[in-house]
Each structure stands twice: as structure tokens, then as C-alpha cells.
Design a protein around this motif. Structure first.
Motif, short mmCIF file in Angstrom:
data_model
loop_
_atom_site.label_atom_id
_atom_site.label_comp_id
_atom_site.label_asym_id
_atom_site.label_seq_id
_atom_site.Cartn_x
_atom_site.Cartn_y
_atom_site.Cartn_z
N VAL A 142 0.83 -1.20 0.00
CA VAL A 142 0.00 0.00 0.00
C VAL A 142 0.87 1.25 0.00
N LEU A 143 0.54 2.21 -0.84
CA LEU A 143 1.16 3.53 -0.84
C LEU A 143 0.06 4.54 -0.54
N GLY A 144 0.10 5.10 0.68
CA GLY A 144 -1.00 5.96 1.10
C GLY A 144 -0.52 7.24 1.76
N VAL A 145 -1.48 8.10 2.10
CA VAL A 145 -1.20 9.39 2.73
C VAL A 145 -2.04 9.49 4.00
N SER A 146 -1.46 10.00 5.07
CA SER A 146 -2.16 10.15 6.34
C SER A 146 -3.47 10.92 6.17
N VAL A 147 -4.51 10.43 6.83
CA VAL A 147 -5.82 11.10 6.74
C VAL A 147 -5.80 12.46 7.42
N ARG A 148 -4.78 12.74 8.22
CA ARG A 148 -4.70 14.03 8.90
C ARG A 148 -4.31 15.15 7.92
N ILE A 149 -3.77 14.78 6.77
CA ILE A 149 -3.53 15.77 5.73
C ILE A 149 -4.83 15.91 4.94
N GLU A 150 -5.55 16.99 5.17
CA GLU A 150 -6.91 17.12 4.65
C GLU A 150 -6.99 17.81 3.29
N LYS A 159 0.99 11.86 -2.85
CA LYS A 159 0.77 10.51 -3.37
C LYS A 159 1.51 10.31 -4.69
N GLU A 160 1.47 11.32 -5.52
CA GLU A 160 2.14 11.23 -6.82
C GLU A 160 3.65 11.08 -6.63
N TYR A 173 4.37 2.16 1.91
CA TYR A 173 4.70 3.35 2.69
C TYR A 173 3.45 4.15 2.95
N ILE A 174 3.41 4.82 4.09
CA ILE A 174 2.38 5.80 4.40
C ILE A 174 3.07 7.14 4.62
N VAL A 175 2.58 8.17 3.98
CA VAL A 175 3.13 9.52 4.18
C VAL A 175 2.57 10.09 5.48
N ARG A 176 3.47 10.52 6.38
CA ARG A 176 3.05 11.06 7.67
C ARG A 176 2.63 12.52 7.56
N THR A 177 1.95 13.00 8.58
CA THR A 177 1.47 14.39 8.62
C THR A 177 2.63 15.38 8.48
N SER A 372 -11.12 21.67 19.09
CA SER A 372 -10.05 21.68 20.10
C SER A 372 -9.24 20.39 20.09
N LEU A 373 -9.82 19.32 19.56
CA LEU A 373 -9.12 18.03 19.50
C LEU A 373 -8.25 17.89 18.26
N LEU A 374 -8.33 18.85 17.34
CA LEU A 374 -7.60 18.73 16.07
C LEU A 374 -6.09 18.64 16.26
N ARG A 375 -5.55 19.33 17.27
CA ARG A 375 -4.10 19.34 17.49
C ARG A 375 -3.62 18.13 18.29
N ASP A 376 -4.54 17.27 18.67
CA ASP A 376 -4.18 16.07 19.43
C ASP A 376 -3.53 15.06 18.49
N HIS A 377 -2.38 14.53 18.89
CA HIS A 377 -1.68 13.56 18.04
C HIS A 377 -2.38 12.19 18.07
N ALA A 378 -3.07 11.89 19.14
CA ALA A 378 -3.78 10.62 19.24
C ALA A 378 -5.08 10.68 18.44
N LYS A 379 -5.47 9.57 17.87
CA LYS A 379 -6.70 9.53 17.09
C LYS A 379 -7.91 9.63 18.03
N THR A 380 -8.84 10.52 17.70
CA THR A 380 -10.04 10.68 18.51
C THR A 380 -11.28 10.56 17.63
N THR A 381 -12.35 10.04 18.21
CA THR A 381 -13.64 9.93 17.52
C THR A 381 -14.70 10.46 18.47
N VAL A 382 -15.48 11.45 18.03
CA VAL A 382 -16.50 12.08 18.87
C VAL A 382 -17.88 11.79 18.29
N TYR A 383 -18.80 11.38 19.14
CA TYR A 383 -20.17 11.07 18.72
C TYR A 383 -21.12 12.18 19.18
#
Length: 494
Positions: A142-150, A159-160, A173-177, A372-383
Motif C-alpha cells: 500500500v502507498l497511502g497518505v495520512s488522513v490528517r492531511i486534509e 501521493k504522486e 509506505y504511508i506519508v506522515r502528517t 479543540s481536538l484537532l491538534r491532538d496527536h492521538a486519534k479521537t472519535t467524537v459522537y
């Protein structure tokens, strides 16, 4: 936004603090005798396969068997990747664990979660080795890009470049933020570094014995540079000359454009005192968190989940109750996001905001929490807010919380957070006396208990003691012991 990374080094402990606009946001601690294991690769041996749990226990030399679920076991893909998902991995059903592993089998695994509480480490066989801008996935294509890069344009550009640089290698490889805005040359350097590292790792895998570490992640100061250093970090200040030299050499190799931002702090005053970090750490170990408005949070960490209760406290507002509640909840949303990151709280988190009637207010509070959670390095999910006014969220947990790292359960209450009252202990003593005289013969009984309990018995329960002596036909003496906790007592037969 002004951001600085402070690195405090002592012979047995290293601490890293992330300070944004003068406020502590993150705290990382690593002790020489208790380093974390996340990211380390081991050669292990399967000690037990459990079909009912679709998992296996693997001995990797940590003293406690680690946990490996069937879904975390690598299986060769049946076809080339399609749209970033490999056929034969997560796209297909997971086979029974006993078809994948058997007892006594040797297996190369990586720790993805440290041992926490009574649970062993969590493992995977999907190895991933991070560098500055990339994550190497040696068993994937897999060649991918971090979902944090919006930004879609930036994602497409990265990706290219990645496809052009790594498509022929047959390794994923996965491209990091951190790679956002970087050049093709920067990614090429990382690919070259990771390629050499993987060659060395494969040689280590052949030579290493079962229970030994094949690859160990970087020490905390270098890990902090790799994972936390971004363009908006103005300074990295290190109070140890030796560690400063190491960080400079690391930066020159992997992030030369940021070397000038790293500086040695030679001051006599401790660097954490200079920024008020020590006081913030002490506050982060308390349950209550005051808000500027006069309200406060109560944060309670349990084995199952963490709860955050929002209260208006002394905040009276200026208009009406709904406006007061709304403003308190907005401030609480910001504070909660910071506290989760600072205290490194993970797993299931329940936030009990003050009840709001206005639906738009509810949406704004939820939006503030997510922002406020956007700068958190850990993955968060809010319902969404539930009918009871609760917000359920999750935050990825890989290491112990700050409190669990720095504290231990109270030996007096054994972590319950409360003690039996002196009245309760008094009546327990009376029952124990009755039980003892029925089993053993003695003319006199001596009760050893805490000073507070003995005082209560002699001052407030003297009539009850006289009645008990008459009932059992024995003399009862009481002796206060200053070293006894409130719940501790002994009944001795004389």
C-alpha cells in the motif's frame, strides 16, 4: 500559535513537555528502569492459542505474555492493492486463529500497546517502522497518505511523489502528517534510510533468539523530535548538553532545516520551573479542573472509562440560565480537549455537559470540542450528544495515562478513593470480638486500632463496650496505634 518543546533530562528520567502559547499541552515521561515498548519488534513464541477469543498469547520476554488477535496477523495478499486496500487482508474474513498460529510457533511481532494495568502488551505482525516523513510497511504494498492531511491538492501531490519514488520497491509506505509541504528529495532521503534499516532488520530477525528485541524505537528526546517537530514549533530547548548534542546530530541527518531551532538551555533555574510546567503537572494529577469563568470539571479515570463532569460552579452569567450554561460548556469543551491530551487519557471517554435546550448551542459545543481536538496527536472519535446530554468519544490509548505513570494506588484505601468511617470500623471490631470469644478461650481481649477509632470507642461508645463486656463475660482493653490506618485493627486474646 507559538509552540515550544522542552526536554528535561536527569540520569534516570527524561521528560518532554509541549507548550503552546505558554500553556502545557502534552507531557511525556520515560524512565531508565521502565521504558515503554510501543514500536519495538521482538521475536516471540506462541505460548497459547485461544480459538474462543480468536487470539493467541505470545511470549516476547516481557515477563507477562502479550496478546495477539487474529486480525493483527499478516497474511499475504491475494492480489495487488486496489484503492489502497489489499485483497486478502482487511478486505476478506479473518481465518480461525488455529489456522494462522500453533503453540510453539516462532513469530516476529511489534508492540502496538504497552502493558496497561493487569493487561499484557498488544501485538501485531503488520510491522511498521516510522521515519521523519514516512512509515515503512515492509509486508504491504500500500502507498497511502495520512488522513490528517486534509487538503486534497496536497494529498494528491504527496501521493504522486510517493508512487514515483517507491512504486518499484514492492514495499508499502504511508506519508506522515509531518510531510505536508515537503519536497520529493526529502521523501527520497527517508525511503533510502528506511530501506537500509529494513535490510538491517531482516538480518537481525535471522540472528535474534526467541524473547529478544529485534528493533527498539528511539529514546524519548529523539522520538519527540521525529513525532512532534512541526513547522509551527519555534524552539526545542534541551537542558542536557549530552542530549542536546544527540538531538543536533539527529536533526542534521533527518531535518536539517530545523537544526537552528534546537538550543541548549544552560540556565541555573530548572527549565520546567521557568515555564511553570511543574505546577501544571501537579494540577494534572487532581480530579478537579477550574475554568476561568468560575465553573469546573471533575475528571475521574476508572478501569472501564474516563468520565468528565461539567459544573457551573461560581459562574452566574449575565443574561439567563441557558446563556450561562452555553458559555460554561463552550469553555469546558476546550478545557476537556486539553486535559485529555495533557493527562494522556485514552479509551472510552464520557463527557457530561450541563443540559442545554437550544439545539444550536449543542451543535456549537460539539463543534468546539472537535475543533479543540484537532491538534491532538492521538486519534479521537467524537459522537453526537445523547438524549441524556452525554458526549461519548474515544481516544486511542497506547501508553499509560500521566497519573498511572506518576502515581500508585493509595495503600490506605487500596485505590478505592474512600475509607470506612470510624463508626463502621467500630462496629466491625465489636463483631470481631464476639466472633473471637466463641472460638477461643481468653480472660481479656486487647484491641489495637487507629487513634481516631479508639477515641471514638472510648468517648462515644463506652456504654456499648460495657454492654459487650457483660454479654461475653470478658474484659476488653483498647490500645491506640498511631501507625494503623483508619480501617486497620487487630483483636488479640490475652
Amino acid at each position: 500559535m507559538s509552540e515550544e518543546i522542552l526536554i528535561n533530562v536527569t540520569p534516570r528520567e527524561t521528560r518532554v513537555a509541549v507548550v503552546e502559547n505558554g500553556m502545557l499541552q502534552e507531557m511525556h515521561v520515560e524512565r531508565a528502569l521502565k521504558r515503554g515498548y510501543v514500536g519495538n519488534v521482538y521475536k516471540g513464541r506462541v505460548s497459547r492459542v485461544m480459538p474462543g477469543m480468536q487470539a493467541a498469547f505470545v511470549e516476547i520476554g516481557l515477563g507477562r505474555a502479550a496478546f495477539l488477535h487474529a486480525s493483527d496477523i499478516f497474511r499475504a495478499p491475494t492480489a495487488l492493492p486496489v484503492d489502497g486496500v489489499e485483497n486478502g487482508s482487511s478486505a476478506t474474513p479473518v481465518p480461525p486463529i488455529n489456522e494462522l498460529l500453533h503453540e510453539g510457533q516462532e513469530v516476529v511481532v511489534q508492540v502496538v500497546k504497552d502493558p496497561i494495568g493487569s493487561k499484557g502488551a498488544r501485538l501485531t505482525t503488520h510491522l511498521s517502522i516510522p521515519s521523519r516523513y514516512l512509515v515503512l510497511l515492509p509486508y504491504s504494498k500500500v502507498l497511502g497518505v495520512s488522513v490528517r492531511i486534509e487538503d486534497e491538492t496536497e494529498r494528491a501531490r504527496l501521493k504522486e511523489m510517493l508512487v514515483a519514488l517507491a512504486a518499484e520497491g514492492g514495499i508499502g509506505y504511508i506519508v506522515r502528517t509531518n510531510a505536508e509541504g515537503q519536497t520529493s528529495e526529502a521523501l527520497a532521503e527517508d525511503i533510502d534510510y528506511l530501506g537500509k534499516l529494513w535490510i538491517a532488520l531482516r538480518e537481525n530477525i535471522k540472528r535474534t533468539q526467541v524473547g529478544q528485541c529485534i528493533y527498539e524505537d528511539l529514546a524519548l528526546p529523539l522520538r519527540a523530535l521525529r513525532d512532534l517537530m512541526r513547522k509551527d514549533v519555534e524552539k526545542v530547548r534541551v537542558d542536557s548538553h549530552e542530549t542536546y548534542d544527540k538531538t543536533i546530530r539527529f536533526a542534521q541527518q533527518f531535518m536539517p532545516e530545523l537544526v537552528e531551532r534546537i538550543e541548549h538551555y544552560p540556565g541555573e533555574r530548572p527549565i520546567f520551573d521557568l515555564y511553570g510546567v511543574e505546577d501544571e503537572i501537579q494540577r494534572a494529577l487532581k480530579k478537579d479542573v477550574p475554568l476561568k469563568s468560575g465553573g469546573y470539571l471533575i475528571i475521574d479515570q476508572t478501569e472501564a472509562m474516563t468520565t468528565v463532569d461539567v459544573n457551573t460552579g461560581a459562574f452566574l452569567g449575565h443574561r439567563n440560565l441557558e446563556e450561562t450554561v452555553y458559555k460554561t460548556n463552550l469553555e469546558a469543551a476546550q478545557s476537556t480537549a486539553r486535559q485529555l491530551r495533557l493527562r494522556n487519557l485514552g479509551g472510552i471517554i464520557i463527557i457530561d455537559f450541563i443540559d442545554m435546550i437550544d439545539e444550536e448551542h449543542k451543535r456549537q459545543v460539539l463543534r468546539m470540542l472537535e475543533k479543540s481536538l484537532l491538534r491532538d496527536h492521538a486519534k479521537t472519535t467524537v459522537y453526537d450528544i445523547s438524549p441524556l446530554g452525554l458526549v461519548e468519544m474515544t481516544r486511542k490509548r497506547t501508553t499509560e495515562s500521566l497519573e498511572r505513570q506518576l502515581c500508585e494506588p493509595c495503600p490506605t484505601c487500596n485505590g478505592r478513593g474512600s475509607l470506612k468511617t470510624s463508626e463502621t470500623v467500630t462496629y466491625e471490631i465489636f463483631r470481631e470480638i464476639t466472633r473471637a470469644v466463641r472460638q477461643f478461650e481468653a480472660a481479656t481481649l486487647l484491641v489495637l486500632a487507629s487513634t481516631k477509632v479508639v477515641s471514638k470507642i472510648l468517648e462515644e461508645e463506652s456504654v456499648a463496650v460495657a454492654e459487650l463486656e457483660e454479654f461475653i463475660g470478658k474484659t476488653i482493653r483498647f490500645q491506640p496505634e498511631e501507625n494503623y490506618s483508619q480501617e486497620q485493627y487487630d483483636v488479640v486474646l490475652l
